[in-house]
Design a protein around this motif. Structure first.
Motif, PDB file in Angstrom:
ATOM      1  N   LEU A   1       0.815  -1.220   0.000  1.00 40.69           N
ATOM      2  CA  LEU A   1       0.000   0.000   0.000  1.00 40.69           C
ATOM      3  C   LEU A   1       0.848   1.269   0.000  1.00 40.69           C
ATOM      4  O   LEU A   1       0.472   2.262  -0.634  1.00 40.69           O
ATOM      5  N   GLY A   2       1.978   1.253   0.707  1.00 37.21           N
ATOM      6  CA  GLY A   2       2.796   2.454   0.827  1.00 37.21           C
ATOM      7  C   GLY A   2       3.205   3.047  -0.515  1.00 37.21           C
ATOM      8  O   GLY A   2       2.891   4.211  -0.817  1.00 37.21           O
ATOM      9  N   PRO A   3       3.892   2.285  -1.372  1.00 34.17           N
ATOM     10  CA  PRO A   3       4.291   2.829  -2.673  1.00 34.17           C
ATOM     11  C   PRO A   3       3.099   3.216  -3.559  1.00 34.17           C
ATOM     12  O   PRO A   3       3.189   4.172  -4.332  1.00 34.17           O
ATOM     13  N   ILE A   4       2.006   2.464  -3.447  1.00 35.59           N
ATOM     14  CA  ILE A   4       0.825   2.803  -4.245  1.00 35.59           C
ATOM     15  C   ILE A   4       0.293   4.173  -3.843  1.00 35.59           C
ATOM     16  O   ILE A   4       0.023   5.037  -4.704  1.00 35.59           O
ATOM     17  N   LEU A   5       0.148   4.416  -2.543  1.00 26.40           N
ATOM     18  CA  LEU A   5      -0.340   5.712  -2.071  1.00 26.40           C
ATOM     19  C   LEU A   5       0.598   6.839  -2.480  1.00 26.40           C
ATOM     20  O   LEU A   5       0.153   7.891  -2.948  1.00 26.40           O
ATOM     21  N   GLY A   6       1.902   6.609  -2.326  1.00 32.44           N
ATOM     22  CA  GLY A   6       2.860   7.637  -2.696  1.00 32.44           C
ATOM     23  C   GLY A   6       2.828   7.963  -4.173  1.00 32.44           C
ATOM     24  O   GLY A   6       2.849   9.130  -4.569  1.00 32.44           O
ATOM     25  N   GLY A   7       2.752   6.921  -5.000  1.00 27.67           N
ATOM     26  CA  GLY A   7       2.754   7.142  -6.435  1.00 27.67           C
ATOM     27  C   GLY A   7       1.480   7.783  -6.947  1.00 27.67           C
ATOM     28  O   GLY A   7       1.508   8.660  -7.821  1.00 27.67           O
ATOM     29  N   VAL A   8       0.340   7.390  -6.400  1.00 23.65           N
ATOM     30  CA  VAL A   8      -0.947   7.904  -6.868  1.00 23.65           C
ATOM     31  C   VAL A   8      -1.199   9.336  -6.403  1.00 23.65           C
ATOM     32  O   VAL A   8      -1.808  10.137  -7.129  1.00 23.65           O
ATOM     33  N   LEU A   9      -0.712   9.704  -5.220  1.00 25.26           N
ATOM     34  CA  LEU A   9      -1.069  10.987  -4.614  1.00 25.26           C
ATOM     35  C   LEU A   9      -0.015  12.078  -4.774  1.00 25.26           C
ATOM     36  O   LEU A   9      -0.325  13.249  -4.563  1.00 25.26           O
ATOM     37  N   ALA A  10       1.210  11.719  -5.147  1.00 27.88           N
ATOM     38  CA  ALA A  10       2.269  12.726  -5.251  1.00 27.88           C
ATOM     39  C   ALA A  10       1.993  13.711  -6.387  1.00 27.88           C
ATOM     40  O   ALA A  10       1.492  13.329  -7.448  1.00 27.88           O
ATOM     41  N   ASN A  11       2.321  14.978  -6.132  1.00 25.99           N
ATOM     42  CA  ASN A  11       2.199  16.052  -7.129  1.00 25.99           C
ATOM     43  C   ASN A  11       0.830  16.020  -7.819  1.00 25.99           C
ATOM     44  O   ASN A  11       0.733  15.870  -9.046  1.00 25.99           O
TER      45      ASN A  11
END
Length: 495
Positions: free
Chosen positions: A190-200
């Motif tokens: 979940l961590g990388p998914i959240l970071g990738g989807v929500l960044a910038n």
């Protein structure tokens, strides 16, 4: 009947001497029948395990959420040339593990003194705040500072491990720790998914976020708010419903005849803990398994991306993502479904022996896969897909060794009152390895590829003998009894 009762009592006493942790937890893990003769096995508390597994998800979510955008954030905040981005990105991650290495002993000792639950809550509060601060950083030094602070509050994992041990019995610990590991895997996904989807979000979702000044100024704040909010939910539910597991203020136990049965245990120093029978060896074995895990985790993505001609597998980004997704699902399946069954059948030492044999074979498969792709014939290509599937689906079974070494650590714990400290010692060693091993592993891989040493297979050629050391070392673990099933108990009674 009297003979059976005596033999059962002697067996219980012998097992208790071999497993001091469960002696100390007898009042927590077992109840007595009305006649007081035979302990009643206590089932696993599913509510408490759910809360602990939910809390276990938090740290990997907070830790891995920044991975998809860390390089972009470093470039933006540091105004760095592209050649320096990798160095500072790696530095920030290494500092987290380095700081963690110095504070885990403190968290472990504190949990042995004031209790598990308050220390877990303190750690998770810090874990809820630091992602927000980090993701709102506007300079490189702010990023470094807040990531170091995140390392300070990274004690939740060791406290949760300790609480899982104290919530389980010899019969239920394999299942308990398989779910503990599963919770960590969910957080890792979940961590990388959240970071990738929500960044910038202004760049990714201009129709929604364009013109919002806050997100234009702080493009990485959204994943920080979301991950921090998720961690905050862990604080709330654990604060409300999680039960303390540390037995404090032990008093002398006196039987009906007025005889002293048990005295309060004296607190042990770290030196005494490490010198206790079997502890130093199991700590080494634990560290060695973590070393294998960190080295493989660093090398595998690079190897999957590297071209076949240089020694890699040559996959596209989407193919790498698919490979790693399959591997993650497979690992979770091995931990949740296979480990408890194998542990019940072969015992903990048996499972670790199986994993130790599989590790060198698992690593060697990557050399074979490259050789098949270099060959390029139809039969070689067919074998590549067969062995590739084996590597991605069966290979992750070696991850059962992570749970196995944790159970081995529980088995040699000299006292439940120092279980938090012992876990802290083990995780401190793991943090030290994590701060150094990935950088060394990728550097060695790069040297092997650049100079075509062993056809670009230098890193795997070094990793295989390191895995063989585990193969030998696991044989020296003390023999352990596999958990008894009801059928086993029936046979004993008949005897």
């Amino acid at each position: 009947m009297t003979v059976n009762s005596v033999s059962h009592g002697a067996a219980h006493e012998e097992a208790t001497e071999r497993t001091p942790l469960f002696r100390g937890l007898a009042s927590v893990a077992e109840d007595s029948e009305p006649n007081g003769n035979e302990p009643v096995k206590k089932p696993l508390d599913k509510v408490q395990m759910f809360l602990l597994c939910y809390a276990r998800m938090m740290e990997p979510i907070a830790y891995f959420a920044i991975f998809p955008f860390i390089a972009e954030m470093v470039e933006r905040n540091g105004h760095l040339p592209e050649s320096d981005i990798g160095f500072y990105s790696g530095l920030i991650e290494s500092l987290f593990s380095a700081i963690q290495m110095f504070v885990l002993i403190f968290w472990g000792r504190l949990s042995d003194i004031v209790g598990r639950k308050p220390v877990l809550i303190y750690s998770m509060v810090g874990m809820s705040i630091t992602p927000v601060l980090f993701c709102m950083s506007t300079t490189l030094w702010q990023m470094i500072m807040f990531r170091c602070i995140a390392g300070v509050f990274s004690g939740s994992n060791l406290v949760i491990r300790t609480m899982v041990s104290e919530n389980s019995t010899p019969e239920t610990q394999a299942r308990a720790f398989s779910w503990f590991s599963f919770g960590g895997n969910i957080g890792l996904v979940l961590g990388p998914i959240l970071g990738g989807v929500l960044a910038n979000p202004v760049k990714q979702y201009p129709n929604i976020f364009k013109g919002i000044e806050f997100f234009e100024k702080y493009p990485y704040a959204l994943p920080g708010f979301i991950t921090g909010g998720i961690c905050a939910t862990g604080v709330v539910v654990c604060g409300l419903y999680l039960k303390e597991t540390l037995v404090k203020d032990e008093k002398p136990i006196i039987n009906s005849s007025g005889e002293l049965v048990q005295q309060p245990e004296a607190r042990m120093s770290m030196s005494q803990i490490i010198k206790s029978p079997g502890v130093a060896f199991v700590l080494w074995l634990y560290s060695h398994v973590m070393l294998l895990a960190f080295l493989f985790t660093a090398i595998m993505p690079v190897d999957l991306y590297t071209s076949v001609e240089l020694g890699g597998i040559g996959l596209t980004t989407n193919q790498i993502s698919l490979w790693m997704t399959v591997q993650g699902i497979s690992q979770a399946t091995w931990l949740v479904l296979a480990f408890p069954l194998l542990h019940r059948r072969f015992g903990n030492k048996g499972v670790l022996n199986l994993c130790s044999i599989a590790y060198p074979v698992f690593f060697a498969l990557f050399i074979v896969l490259n050789a098949l792709l270099r060959n390029g014939s139809p039969s070689a290509t067919a074998w590549f897909y067969i062995l590739g599937a084996i590597s991605a689906i069966i290979g992750p079974g070696v991850s059962m060794s992570f749970t196995g070494v944790q159970l081995a650590l529980n088995e040699v714990t000299p006292s439940h009152r120092v279980l938090g400290t012992l876990n802290a010692i083990a995780l401190t060693g793991a943090s030290a390895i994590r701060s150094l091993a990935p950088g060394v592993a990728t550097a060695v891989y790069a040297i092997g590829v650049r100079n075509q040493i062993l056809g670009g297979q230098l890193a795997w050629a070094i990793l295989i003998p390191i895995a063989c050391i585990f193969t030998v070392g696991s044989r020296w673990l003390p023999d352990n009894k596999r958990p008894q099933s009801s059928d086993d108990n029936t046979e004993d009674e008949d005897a």
